[in-house]
Design a protein around this motif. Structure first.
Motif, PDB file in Angstrom:
ATOM      1  N   SER A   1      16.195 -25.137   2.638  1.00 40.39           N
ATOM      2  CA  SER A   1      15.257 -24.925   3.732  1.00 40.39           C
ATOM      3  C   SER A   1      15.598 -25.898   4.848  1.00 40.39           C
ATOM      4  CB  SER A   1      13.813 -25.148   3.256  1.00 40.39           C
ATOM      5  OG  SER A   1      12.901 -25.056   4.335  1.00 40.39           O
ATOM      6  N   VAL A   2      15.646 -25.390   6.102  1.00 42.97           N
ATOM      7  CA  VAL A   2      15.908 -26.248   7.252  1.00 42.97           C
ATOM      8  C   VAL A   2      15.054 -25.751   8.419  1.00 42.97           C
ATOM      9  CG1 VAL A   2      17.921 -24.869   7.957  1.00 42.97           C
ATOM     10  CG2 VAL A   2      17.675 -27.228   8.768  1.00 42.97           C
ATOM     11  N   SER A   3      14.422 -26.677   9.121  1.00 45.09           N
ATOM     12  CA  SER A   3      13.522 -26.341  10.223  1.00 45.09           C
ATOM     13  C   SER A   3      14.155 -26.721  11.555  1.00 45.09           C
ATOM     14  CB  SER A   3      12.184 -27.073  10.060  1.00 45.09           C
ATOM     15  OG  SER A   3      11.529 -26.671   8.873  1.00 45.09           O
ATOM     16  N   LEU A   4      14.017 -25.810  12.559  1.00 44.71           N
ATOM     17  CA  LEU A   4      14.660 -25.977  13.868  1.00 44.71           C
ATOM     18  C   LEU A   4      13.755 -25.446  14.967  1.00 44.71           C
ATOM     19  CD1 LEU A   4      18.122 -24.560  12.771  1.00 44.71           C
ATOM     20  CD2 LEU A   4      17.723 -26.952  13.398  1.00 44.71           C
ATOM     21  N   PRO A   5      13.946 -25.924  16.184  1.00 43.21           N
ATOM     22  CA  PRO A   5      13.207 -25.340  17.307  1.00 43.21           C
ATOM     23  C   PRO A   5      13.632 -23.882  17.521  1.00 43.21           C
ATOM     24  CG  PRO A   5      14.140 -27.469  17.905  1.00 43.21           C
ATOM     25  CD  PRO A   5      14.750 -27.078  16.604  1.00 43.21           C
ATOM     26  N   GLU A   6      12.815 -23.147  18.243  1.00 42.72           N
ATOM     27  CA  GLU A   6      13.133 -21.749  18.543  1.00 42.72           C
ATOM     28  C   GLU A   6      14.480 -21.656  19.262  1.00 42.72           C
ATOM     29  OE1 GLU A   6      11.191 -17.955  21.011  1.00 42.72           O
ATOM     30  OE2 GLU A   6      10.136 -19.876  20.853  1.00 42.72           O
ATOM     31  N   GLY A   7      15.278 -20.623  18.877  1.00 43.87           N
ATOM     32  CA  GLY A   7      16.583 -20.465  19.511  1.00 43.87           C
ATOM     33  C   GLY A   7      17.557 -19.705  18.640  1.00 43.87           C
ATOM     34  N   ASN A   8      18.787 -19.618  19.104  1.00 49.78           N
ATOM     35  CA  ASN A   8      19.856 -18.941  18.373  1.00 49.78           C
ATOM     36  C   ASN A   8      20.790 -19.975  17.749  1.00 49.78           C
ATOM     37  OD1 ASN A   8      18.944 -16.346  19.151  1.00 49.78           O
ATOM     38  ND2 ASN A   8      20.000 -16.539  21.120  1.00 49.78           N
ATOM     39  N   TYR A   9      21.099 -19.777  16.473  1.00 49.00           N
ATOM     40  CA  TYR A   9      21.913 -20.742  15.750  1.00 49.00           C
ATOM     41  C   TYR A   9      22.922 -20.016  14.866  1.00 49.00           C
ATOM     42  CZ  TYR A   9      18.106 -23.896  17.073  1.00 49.00           C
ATOM     43  OH  TYR A   9      17.165 -24.608  17.781  1.00 49.00           O
ATOM     44  N   THR A  10      23.869 -20.799  14.371  1.00 53.46           N
ATOM     45  CA  THR A  10      24.820 -20.303  13.384  1.00 53.46           C
ATOM     46  C   THR A  10      24.803 -21.257  12.192  1.00 53.46           C
ATOM     47  OG1 THR A  10      26.249 -19.428  15.112  1.00 53.46           O
ATOM     48  CG2 THR A  10      27.207 -19.668  12.914  1.00 53.46           C
ATOM     49  N   LEU A  11      24.533 -20.703  10.998  1.00 55.92           N
ATOM     50  CA  LEU A  11      24.535 -21.503   9.773  1.00 55.92           C
ATOM     51  C   LEU A  11      25.894 -21.382   9.090  1.00 55.92           C
ATOM     52  CD1 LEU A  11      21.040 -20.688   8.195  1.00 55.92           C
ATOM     53  CD2 LEU A  11      21.656 -22.530   9.772  1.00 55.92           C
ATOM     54  N   ARG A  12      26.448 -22.535   8.713  1.00 58.92           N
ATOM     55  CA  ARG A  12      27.713 -22.543   7.988  1.00 58.92           C
ATOM     56  C   ARG A  12      27.447 -22.944   6.535  1.00 58.92           C
ATOM     57  NH1 ARG A  12      30.980 -25.821  11.011  1.00 58.92           N
ATOM     58  NH2 ARG A  12      30.375 -27.705   9.859  1.00 58.92           N
ATOM     59  N   PHE A  13      27.774 -22.040   5.614  1.00 57.99           N
ATOM     60  CA  PHE A  13      27.604 -22.274   4.181  1.00 57.99           C
ATOM     61  C   PHE A  13      28.969 -22.625   3.601  1.00 57.99           C
ATOM     62  CE2 PHE A  13      24.211 -19.491   5.488  1.00 57.99           C
ATOM     63  CZ  PHE A  13      23.103 -19.909   4.764  1.00 57.99           C
ATOM     64  N   SER A  14      29.089 -23.808   3.027  1.00 59.20           N
ATOM     65  CA  SER A  14      30.378 -24.232   2.476  1.00 59.20           C
ATOM     66  C   SER A  14      30.190 -24.874   1.115  1.00 59.20           C
ATOM     67  CB  SER A  14      31.079 -25.192   3.429  1.00 59.20           C
ATOM     68  OG  SER A  14      30.280 -26.340   3.680  1.00 59.20           O
ATOM     69  N   TYR A  15      31.140 -24.602   0.240  1.00 52.35           N
ATOM     70  CA  TYR A  15      31.118 -25.118  -1.120  1.00 52.35           C
ATOM     71  C   TYR A  15      32.553 -25.133  -1.610  1.00 52.35           C
ATOM     72  CZ  TYR A  15      29.155 -25.792  -5.851  1.00 52.35           C
ATOM     73  OH  TYR A  15      28.788 -26.291  -7.067  1.00 52.35           O
ATOM     74  N   VAL A  16      32.994 -26.275  -2.119  1.00 57.04           N
ATOM     75  CA  VAL A  16      34.394 -26.410  -2.512  1.00 57.04           C
ATOM     76  C   VAL A  16      34.763 -25.360  -3.554  1.00 57.04           C
ATOM     77  CG1 VAL A  16      36.076 -27.932  -3.605  1.00 57.04           C
ATOM     78  CG2 VAL A  16      34.428 -28.863  -1.981  1.00 57.04           C
ATOM     79  N   GLY A  17      35.860 -24.637  -3.293  1.00 52.97           N
ATOM     80  CA  GLY A  17      36.303 -23.580  -4.185  1.00 52.97           C
ATOM     81  C   GLY A  17      35.762 -22.207  -3.822  1.00 52.97           C
ATOM     82  N   TYR A  18      34.945 -22.139  -2.750  1.00 55.32           N
ATOM     83  CA  TYR A  18      34.355 -20.872  -2.327  1.00 55.32           C
ATOM     84  C   TYR A  18      34.687 -20.617  -0.861  1.00 55.32           C
ATOM     85  CZ  TYR A  18      31.631 -20.709  -6.632  1.00 55.32           C
ATOM     86  OH  TYR A  18      31.258 -20.646  -7.945  1.00 55.32           O
TER      87      TYR A  18
END
Length: 767
Positions: free
Chosen positions: A64-81
Motif C-alpha cells: 500500500s502506498v499513498s500519494l497526492p492526486e495525479g498520474n503516476y507509474t508504479l515499477r514492480f521489481s523483484y530479483v529473478g523476475y
C-alpha cells in the motif's frame, strides 16, 4: 505504571504518523508469481515520478502506498523476475494487483532473493533473507538440501557440532532461538539426532533469520527468530516434484482446488536407511528413520479476504528389538485469516497449535519403564499493518499462548509417578513503526509488553540455596506468580552516500520457556520448563552497530556488525547435579548473568558465474553464576572464538553447476576431569573449572556438482553429486574418558567422530 508507559508509547508512535499524514489517495494490491499464483514477499514497489517513495510487499504479498492526486507509474521489481511498469491515475483509492513473470524458471542466473541495495536502504539489523534455490546448491551431509545447514554458514550463527542441526546465535543457547513454521513454534527442529532439519525445502517458500534485533511482533526468545513460511500451492496448474537420494526421498504435489481462487500443497519425506540395515542379520530388529508431512491449503473468499490452513507432522523412530524404543516429533497447525480492511489497513488473524513430545521405553523379562515429556501450545494472534503514509508503516497487535508443559516423567512396573503437567499463560501486546525520516535516514522503532502467568494444576517448590523452603499448590484455573516486562526495540540506518550506510540498534528481549539440557547440541529427551517461583524470565539487552557497502556496481556486498549483549536470569546446573533421577530439577539449578560480544563480517558476491560469500565471526560468550567457578566469570558451553565459512557456487555451463563450502571453527567449551578416585569400587572423576577446556577445532571441505538435464516437454530433471568432508578430517563429535589399560593412574581421552567421507547422489524431478 505499566499502563501509563504503554499509553505514552502508543501516543508517541501514532503521533508521528498523524502529523505527517498529508496524502489523499492510496494505491494498494497484491503481487503474485504468474506461473503459480504464489504471493511474493519483499517485492519492491517504486513510484517512478517520485523515486524516493517506495514500499515492499509484506509476508502475504500485500502493499500500500499513498500519494497526492495525479498520474503516476508504479515499477514492480523483484530479483529473478521480469520488471513491470504499471500506469496509475489517482483520482480515488485504487487497487492494482499484478503477477510477475519468473525469469529464473527459464534460466537460473541469480542466487540472491533480495533487492540489490537492501543492505543500504533498510534500517533492520542482523537480518538475512534466505534463498531456497541457493540453499539447494550448497553441499551438505547425505546430499539433502537443508535450510538450517545453510543458516549455520552465516556469520553470527554457530553450528552446535558435527552433524547437528542445533545452532546458537550471538552467544545464545539452543533454546534461545524462536523457530516458526507458518507462525507455529517448532520446539525441536531436527531429525535423525540432528543430521537433518525438520524443514523439507521442497515445501518452503521463504525463510528469514533475525539475530537479536527483531521487530516488536516477535518475542519469547533472547537470541534470534527463524521465520519459515510454507508454499501456498500452485493455483494455475497441477505440479509434482521430488527427489530420490541414497537414504531419503521426498515428494511434493500441488495444484488448484478451484483455479485462480484456491489451491493446495502436500509434501512428504522419509528416510529408509533402516530398510537396508535390515538386510543384515545383525540389524534386522533395528529401526532408525524419520518421516514428515507438510500440507497447506488456501481459499480466496473474495478480493479482500483469504483463508489459509497449514499443518506439519514429523516423527523420528529408533528402536532395538522389543528391548528399547524411542520416538519423538513435532505437530503444528495454523488457521489464518487475511483481510484487507481498507486500502491502508491489513489484518492477519491466526489460531495456532503446536505440540512436541518424546517417549523412551526400556523392557526386560520382568519389568518395563517409560520416560515421556511434552509441551503443547494453543496460540491466538492478531496483527494489523497500517500504511499510514508513504513514510510510515505501523504494525500493532497481540498474541496469547496457553502452554501445557509435562516435565520428563518415568512410568514403569515398579514406579508410581505423581508428576503433573504445569501450565502457563504467555501474552503480549506490541506496536512498531517503520519511519522513513528522509532520503538518507530510516528508523524502525517499537515496544512490546509481555506477561507470563504461572497457572494452577501443579505443585511448585520454592528453593533457597538449593534447599527446599516452601511449597505452593495451585488449583486448576488459579493464577500464581506473574511476570511483566517492557521490551523496547529501535534500529536506524543513515546513508552516507550511494554505496555506504551505517546502522545502530538496541533491543530488549525476554524469554519465559527454558530448555533443560546438559549438552551443547541438545537431544530429543531434553525437557522444556516454564517460569515458576524460582525461575524468572531471562532478559537480554543487545546493542549493535553496523556498516554496509556495495562494491563494483552492486556485484559485491560488504556487511559488518558489532554487538554487545547482556543477559540476566541465566540458568545453569550446580556442580555434581543429578538431572536424570532427581524428583524436581529446579533443586539442581543456579541463576546468574551472562554477556556476549563480537564482530561479524560478511562479504558476498552476488553477480557473475561465480557467486557466494565469506563469513567470519570473532566472539566471546561468558556466564557468571553464584555457586559456579567461585562466582567468577566462565566460558559458556556455546562459546567459540573463531567461526569461518566460505561458500562458492560456480556456473560451469548451462547444464553444470559446481559448489563448495569450507568451514573452520574453534571447539566448544567443555569441562574435562582433572583427577579421579575410587569409592566403593567405583571410579569417580573429579572436575575442575567449569568449561575451562576446549574440544579440538572443526574444519571441513564439502563439494557438489549439479547436472540439469534438458527439459522434455513438462519433465525437468537434475542429478546432484556430492562429497562431504573431502579430505577426511576426523572432527570431534564427543570426547569420553576411560582408565588407561596399562597404567590405572592415567585417564585416556577418547574422541568419537561421525563422518570421514560421505558421498551422496540425488535425482530431482519436476513435472
Amino acid at each position: 505504571m505499566y499502563k501509563k508507559l504503554i499509553v505514552t508509547s502508543l501516543l508517541l508512535l501514532l503521533s508521528t504518523t498523524l502529523l505527517l499524514a498529508q496524502t489523499k489517495y492510496t494505491v494498494s494490491g497484491t503481487v503474485k508469481q504468474k506461473s503459480s499464483g504464489e504471493t511474493l514477499i519483499g517485492v519492491t514497489v517504486m513510484v517512478v515520478e517520485k523515486p524516493t517513495i517506495g514500499v515492499i510487499t509484506n509476508e502475504y504479498g500485500f502493499y500500500s502506498v499513498s500519494l497526492p492526486e495525479g498520474n503516476y507509474t508504479l515499477r514492480f521489481s523483484y530479483v529473478g523476475y521480469k520488471q513491470e511498469l504499471v500506469p496509475v491515475k489517482l483520482e480515488s483509492n485504487v487497487t492494482v494487483s499484478i503477477s510477475l513473470v519468473d525469469e529464473s524458471s527459464l534460466r537460473e542466473v541469480v542466487i540472491s532473493s533480495k533487492k540489490d541495495n537492501d543492505n543500504l536502504t533498510k534500517a533492520s539489523m542482523g537480518t538475512e533473507v534466505l534463498n531456497m534455490k541457493e540453499a539447494a546448491k550448497i553441499p551438505v551431509v547425505f546430499g539433502e538440501k537443508d535450510l538450517v545447514k545453510t543458516i549455520q554458514l552465516l556469520p553470527g550463527v554457530k553450528s552446535n557440532g558435527e552433524g547437528s542441526n542445533g545452532f546458537s546465535v550471538r552467544g545464545g543457547a539452543t533454546d534461545q532461538n524462536l523457530i516458526l513454521l507458518d507462525e507455529a513454534p517448532v520446539y525441536n527442529a531436527s531429525h535423525l539426532l540432528g543430521f537433518f532439519s525438520s524443514f523439507n525445502s521442497d515445501a518452503i517458500k521463504d525463510a528469514t533469520i533475525i539475530k537479536g534485533n527483531s521487530p516488536a511482533q516477535y518475542g519469547g526468545r533472547l537470541s534470534s527468530v527463524l521465520d519459515v513460511k510454507m508454499k501456498e500451492g500452485n493455483n494455475k496448474d497441477y505440479q509434482v516434484s521430488g527427489g530420490l537420494g541414497l537414504i531419503s526421498s521426498r515428494l511434493t504435489i500441488e495444484g488448484p482446488i478451484q483455479r485462480d481462487r484456491s489451491s493446495f500443497m502436500i509434501s512428504g519425506r522419509r528416510t529408509y536407511a533402516d530398510l537396508f540395515a535390515r538386510l543384515s542379520s545383525d540389524m534386522k530388529d533395528v529401526k532408525l528413520y524419520f518421516y514428515d508431512l507438510n500440507a497447506k491449503a488456501n481459499w480466496a473468499i473474495n478480493s479482500k479476504n483469504k483463508l489459509y490452513f497449514s499443518g506439519y507432522f514429523g516423527k523420528d523412530v529408533f528402536s532395538v528389538s522389543t528391548l528399547f524404543g524411542s520416538d519423538w516429533g513435532n505437530a503444528t497447525a495454523t488457521l489464518r485469516w487475511n483481510s484487507i480492511l481498507n486500502s491502508k489497513l491489513f489484518s492477519n488473524t491466526s489460531l495456532i497449535y503446536s505440540n512436541y513430545d518424546f517417549n523412551v521405553g526400556f523392557k526386560t523379562n520382568t519389568s518395563a519403564m517409560n520416560f515421556n515429556s511434552h509441551i503443547r501450545d494453543l496460540n491466538l494472534k492478531q496483527d494489523f499493518t497500517w500504511y499510514a503514509n508513504a513514510n510510515n508503516t505501523v504494525r500493532m497487535g497481540f498474541n496469547i499462548i496457553h502452554h501445557t508443559i509435562t516435565p520428563t516423567k518415568a512410568e514403569g512396573t515398579d514406579i508410581v509417578n505423581n508428576k503433573k503437567s504445569r501450565k502457563g499463560l504467555e501474552s503480549a501486546v506490541y506496536v512498531s513503526n517503520s519511519w522513513k525520516v528522509s532520503d538518507v535516514l530510516n528508523i524502525d522503532y517499537g515496544l512490546r509488553f509481555s506477561i507470563y502467568n504461572v497457572l494452577g494444576g501443579g505443585l511448585y517448590n520454592i528453593y533457597k540455596g538449593n534447599k527446599l523452603v516452601d511449597s505452593i499448590k495451585l488449583a486448576d484455573g488459579k493464577f500464581g506468580k506473574n511476570y511483566y516486562n517492557l521490551e523496547p526495540r529501535i534500529s536506524a540506518s543513515y546513508r552516507l552516500n550511494s554505496s555506504a550506510t551505517i546502522k545502530v540498534g538496541y533491543a530488549r528481549n525476554t524469554q519465559s520457556l527454558h530448555l533443560m539440557s546438559n549438552s551443547t547440541g541438545g537431544s530429543p529427551t531434553d525437557a522444556w520448563i516454564g517460569n515458576s517461583y524460582n525461575i524468572k524470565p531471562e532478559i537480554a539487552d543487545q546493542f549493535s552497530v553496523g556498516f554496509s557497502k556495495s562494491l563494483n556496481n552492486n556485484a559485491f556486498e560488504l556487511n559488518t556488525e558489532a554487538y554487545y549483549k547482556t543477559m540476566a536470569n541465566q540458568i545453569d546446573y550446580r556442580d555434581g547435579a543429578d538431572i536424570n533421577t532427581v524428583p524436581d530439577i529446579e533443586s539442581e539449578l543456579l541463576f546468574g548473568k551472562g554477556r556476549a560480544y563480537g564482530i561479524e563480517v560478511l562479504l558476498r558476491k552476488k553477480k557473475g558465474i561465480l557467486t557466494g560469500w565469506i563469513g567470519y565471526t570473532l566472539s566471546k560468550t561468558e556466564r557468571q553464576i553464584n555457586g559456579i567457578n567461585s562466582n567468577q566469570w566462565y566460558d559458556a558451553k556455546q562459546d567459540r572464538t573463531h567461526d569461518l565459512s566460505i561458500v562458492g557456487i560456480y556456473t560451469l555451463s548451462e547444464r553444470w553447476t559446481l559448489s563448495g563450502t569450507f568451514i573452520y571453527n574453534t571447539g566448544n567449551a567443555v569441562t574435562f576431569p582433572t583427577g579421579k578416585y575410587v569409592l566403593n569400587d567405583m571410579v569417580i572423576y573429579q572436575y575442575g573449572t567449569r568449561n575451562a577446556d576446549r574440544m579440538p577445532a572443526t574444519h571441513r571441505l564439502d563439494i557438489s556438482a549439479t547436472y540439469e538435464r534438458p527439459a522434455r516437454k513438462r519433465w525437468q530433471g537434475s542429478w546432484s553429486f556430492g562429497l562431504y568432508n573431502v579430505y577426511g578430517r576426523r572432527n570431534p563429535f564427543a570426547i569420553t574418558f576411560k582408565e588407561n589399560k596399562t597404567n590405572p593412574q592415567k585417564i585416556d581421552a577418547v574422541q568419537t567422530s561421525l563422518f570421514q567421507w560421505v558421498p551422496s547422489v540425488t535425482y530431482n524431478f519436476k513435472f
